[in-house]
Write an enzyme that holds these catalytic residues in place. Structure first.
Site, PDB file in Angstrom:
ATOM      1  CE  LYS A 195      -3.839   1.877   2.801  1.00 39.69           C
ATOM      2  NZ  LYS A 195      -4.670   1.590   3.998  1.00 39.69           N
TER       3      LYS A 195
ATOM      4  CB  SER B 175      -7.815   3.462   3.329  1.00 39.15           C
ATOM      5  OG  SER B 175      -6.913   2.832   4.210  1.00 39.15           O
TER       6      SER B 175
ATOM      7  CB  SER C 161      -8.275   0.548   6.166  1.00 34.60           C
ATOM      8  OG  SER C 161      -9.001   1.743   6.318  1.00 34.60           O
TER       9      SER C 161
END
Length: 528
Positions: free
Chosen positions: A105, A186, A210
């Protein structure tokens, strides 16, 4: 006496020690099945000489170009590592993830030529100077860091009206199963990329939901570890009391292998002081008979909102019972409705402090404080704020310091009610090994104008991820079925450091559910 379930793992480990051994035939060209292969399968192919790390890495780079950037255009990968092929060529045999391509990420520092930006244009001047603790552990385990994935900008901490999976830097990540649906945030890019077979595994991060939500909506296994099991050093933060990185994968076995590689103490992150006492090889707990004798409580407080999710919950209950687990229905978590009262306030206080501390580790960047980020967004509003604003940034900036008595009282209350007086109390009352809840249900339609349409449950309770997230306790999601071409998962959560139990339970369910499917990249769902 050797357990039956350890033998395949032992065999894979033995094979992995010699995956560069000579072979009678040259390595074959990597194909689509390799893109969706498990870590154990890939390592076995390396060991036999049928496949090489360079060949697999080249396959993923080609798929990113053809699927992510063209074709269906998932838009899940922000950038690929320009050194990925060179790293793959030099892959050795040591390490549990030797030669395994992995995506990170884009809030996880890598001390290489890639940016770490949290999706914001504000952090795109220069790369991070050092590896995060997670990236360093992955490299030590032999992984090939393939690239950085898109996310919800600032991990969904900029606006209440944000669209999950959108960043100014990368645009919108879409769900590979149905392209007008959301990948959830996210860690949207990590979820969508692994579902689409763009890497073997990925790393996401979670403050509240997330990892669990994007894993669920992309048909994956996601593990949100106990806060303090995995170091946060070098990860763009929201909250030091709730943040953690964790694996996202197509199987429980792969997620367990990655968790074992990244877990452990780090003197730079005080929360990890006890991690070395608990970190282990989590693949040891992949026992297909582990459900026998387990006591699992169903949290109906988190059900009854989305019918597809409820059907998946009932399916899971049936699978648990069929494999010898005792299911205790309608277990109540005390104080559940009180948990969401002050969560965002605590996060705002911590974000203001923690983002400043992180920016101090990036001395070559002009951004030094949250106030600098706010000013940048105002200057670059046309690029940064075409769809939603920065009201959460402004609210955080207005908060006091971490010595504010209001903050301390709310933080301590949240931890007490979610942990000892919440999850722990529910587990103890019925002598339970873990708790079970439905997921959010199928992925919702993308809507940049109005933001996310998440069916998250009773608004006075918060999402299904909230109890474990606020407590800092572990949770795991896995897919159990599909509804209208969209995957649906369930969530197991439990006491602090209970990752081995949760992994064993999820593995037992997975062996019967076998729910992962390759996506079809449907443009939309036909309404007949």
């Amino acid at each position: 006496m050797q357990h039956r379930w350890t033998r395949p793992l032992a065999l894979a480990a033995t094979m992995a020690l010699s995956f560069h051994a000579a072979s009678a035939a040259p390595a074959r060209e990597a194909g689509e099945d390799d893109a969706f292969a498990s870590i154990a399968t890939v390592r076995a192919a390396y060991a036999s000489g049928a496949l090489t790390p360079e060949g697999l890495t080249r396959l993923f780079l080609d798929r990113i170009a053809k699927i992510d950037k063209a074709g269906p255009t998932i838009n899940s990968v922000l950038e690929v590592n320009p050194d990925a092929l060179d790293i793959a060529r030099k892959s050795g045999t040591s390490g549990s993830l030797a030669g395994i391509p992995i995506l990170l990420k884009d809030n996880i520092d890598t001390g290489d030529r890639m940016m770490t930006s949290a999706g914001s244009l504000a952090l795109t001047m220069k790369p991070a100077p050092h590896d995060s603790a997670v990236a360093a552990r992955l490299r030590k385990a032999g992984a090939v860091i393939l690239g950085k994935t898109n996310l919800s900008e600032w991990a969904n901490m900029r606006s209440n009206h944000a669209t999950s999976g959108w960043t100014a830097r990368g645009g919108l990540t879409v769900n590979p199963y149905v392209l007008d649906r959301n990948a959830c945030g996210s860690s949207a890019g990590s979820g969508a990329a692994i579902a689409a077979g763009l890497a073997t595994v990925a790393i996401g991060s979670e403050t509240d939901g997330s990892i669990i939500c994007p894993a669920s909506m992309n048909g994956l296994v996601g593990i949100k570890p106990t806060v303090g099991l995995v170091s946060r050093t070098g990860i763009v933060p929201i909250s030091h009391s709730q943040d953690t990185a964790g694996p996202m994968a197509r199987s429980v076995a792969d997620a367990a292998a990655v968790l074992g590689a990244i877990a452990g103490s780090d003197p730079r992150d005080p929360a990890t002081a006890e991690a070395d006492k608990h970190a282990t090889d989590y693949t040891k707990f992949l026992d297909p008979n582990a459900l026998r004798g387990k006591r699992i409580g169903v949290v109906r407080q988190l059900a009854g909102i989305e019918p597809n999710a409820d059907r998946a919950l009932e399916h899971t209950i049936a699978l648990l019972k069929a494999q010898g687990a005792t299911v205790v229905d309608n277990v109540e978590i005390p104080h559940l409705k009180e948990l969401s009262e002050h969560e965002i306030d605590v996060l705002l206080y911590e974000f203001k402090h923690d983002i400043g501390a992180y920016l101090a580790t990036r001395p070559d960047q002009p951004m030094k404080t949250l106030a600098d980020l706010i000013a940048f967004n105002e200057r670059e509003a046309a690029k940064e704020m075409p769809w939603f604003g920065q009201e959460l940034f402004l609210a955080a900036q207005a908060k006091g310091g971490l010595d504010d008595p209001k903050y301390i009282e709310m933080r301590d209350r949240n931890k007490r009610l979610a942990g000892p007086e919440g999850i722990d109390a529910a587990l103890a009352k019925d002598k339970l090994d873990a708790l079970l809840a439905p997921s959010w249900g199928p992925a919702f339609v993308n809507d940049p104008v109005l933001g996310d349409h998440v069916v998250s449950g009773d608004p006075t309770v918060g999402g299904v991820s909230a109890p474990a997230a606020i407590a800092g306790y572990p949770s795991i999601t896995l897919p159990v079925e599909f509804a209208h071409e969209l995957p649906i998962g369930v969530v197991f959560f439990g006491a602090k450091w209970s990752e081995p139990t949760l992994i064993a339970i999820a593995y037992g369910v997975e062996q019967k559910a076998k729910a992962f499917r390759r996506p079809k990249y449907l443009p939309t769902l036909p309404v007949r």
